[in-house]
Design an enzyme around this catalytic site. Structure first.
Site, PDB file in Angstrom:
ATOM      1  N   ASP A  28       4.196  -4.717  -4.916  1.00 51.00           N
ATOM      2  CA  ASP A  28       5.139  -5.126  -3.870  1.00 51.00           C
ATOM      3  C   ASP A  28       4.367  -5.421  -2.594  1.00 51.00           C
ATOM      4  OD1 ASP A  28       8.162  -3.644  -2.372  1.00 51.00           O
ATOM      5  OD2 ASP A  28       7.077  -5.497  -1.978  1.00 51.00           O
ATOM      6  N   HIS A  33       5.745  -4.793   4.877  1.00 48.40           N
ATOM      7  CA  HIS A  33       4.966  -3.565   4.727  1.00 48.40           C
ATOM      8  C   HIS A  33       3.517  -3.740   5.141  1.00 48.40           C
ATOM      9  CE1 HIS A  33       8.410  -2.121   2.538  1.00 48.40           C
ATOM     10  NE2 HIS A  33       8.245  -3.008   1.572  1.00 48.40           N
ATOM     11  N   ILE A  48       6.573  -1.233   7.998  1.00 45.38           N
ATOM     12  CA  ILE A  48       7.245  -0.029   7.518  1.00 45.38           C
ATOM     13  C   ILE A  48       6.744   0.304   6.122  1.00 45.38           C
ATOM     14  CG2 ILE A  48       9.326  -0.443   8.894  1.00 45.38           C
ATOM     15  CD1 ILE A  48      10.719  -1.445   6.367  1.00 45.38           C
ATOM     16  N   GLY A  51      10.187   1.949   0.665  1.00 45.36           N
ATOM     17  CA  GLY A  51      11.153   3.009   0.393  1.00 45.36           C
ATOM     18  C   GLY A  51      10.784   3.793  -0.854  1.00 45.36           C
TER      19      GLY A  51
END
Lengths: 136, 131
Positions: A28, A33, A48, A51
């Site tokens: 990913d 990110h 960030i 998750g």
């Protein structure tokens, strides 16, 4: 196996390096990110953490508490409530919610989640595991 | 793929991937999971790892745009998978709609070994920025 009211917490400081490693491991590479310039143009303002990376900390908490019972009969349902930024300290929690009989075993449910060092709940939800009945 | 055209109940092409040792170890190092069970049984795959790789397959299959956000996740771990397992993943769209200027897409998936029972099942909910 005893059923703890509060599970031992896991504490991790998330770094941008770790986010990069997770991006490579998971495939990913969403720029939210990894790319500071891209992330600056989003509502988050900076990169960030994934998750699923932060959720893995909760899975580790459950694995440490319940071992193979978590791997072979666990479940989890969460909402990602707030972002985790590189540099944040993340602390998991698991509080006993319910114990009930289930197919000659016992279904144990915890309220679980993560908060940051700013006491912000970033993940909230429930996790459950099926354990053998404790016979007197 | 035109994400807007996806409908609830629609299945995506089955995918297959291998939980090889390097992939599993890279994952375990990335999440920094040193749970004793993995030292006791080095052939065990952390249960979140296959789910993480499903997200990867979703990103590829759906060409999700940059800025896509993961808003919710459900997982059931029915049985552990061994390092080296070749797994198959079946995926179904469960929800697709616009909410608050974002596209909310929910995808259900199940992971199993060939001809075996489901080992991991889940539902991922994603918020996709609308153009």
């Amino acid at each position: 196996m005893s059923i703890a009211s509060n599970l031992p917490q896991i504490e991790k400081v998330v770094t941008q390096d770790q986010v990069g490693l997770y991006a490579d491991a998971s495939g990913d590479h969403n720029p939210i990110h990894l790319d500071a310039g891209f992330a600056a143009g989003t509502s988050f303002g900076r990169t960030i953490a994934h998750g699923m990376l932060v959720l893995a900390f909760i899975s580790e908490m459950m694995t440490r508490a319940f071992g193979r019972h978590w791997l072979n009969g666990g479940g989890i349902k969460v909402r990602f409530k707030a972002p985790v930024y590189p540099g944040d300290k993340v602390i998991t929690f698991g509080t006993l919610k319910d114990v009930k009989p289930h197919n000659e075993m016992q279904l144990v449910t915890y309220t679980v989640g993560c908060r940051t060092g700013y006491d912000t709940g970033v993940i909230v939800g429930e996790a459950w595991v099926t354990l053998p009945l404790i016979r007197e | 793929m035109d994400i807007a055209a996806l409908t609830a109940g629609q299945t995506l092409p089955r995918v297959s991937f291998t939980l090889d040792r390097d992939t599993v170890e890279s994952y375990r190092q990335a999440v920094e999971d040193s749970s004793p069970v993995y030292a006791e049984e080095p052939g065990l795959v952390p249960p979140m790892a296959p789910a993480a790789l499903v997200i990867r397959e979703l990103l590829r299959a759906l060409s999700l745009p940059p800025g896509t956000i993961h808003s919710g996740q459900e997982l059931i771990f029915s049985s552990s998978l061994p390092v080296g397992a070749q797994v198959i993943c079946d995926t179904t769209i469960s929800q697709n709609g616009i909410r608050g200027g974002w596209r909310l897409l929910s995808v259900e998936f199940s992971i199993s070994q060939e001809d075996g029972p489901v080992c991991v099942a889940g539902r991922s909910t994603l918020l996709i920025p609308e153009e």
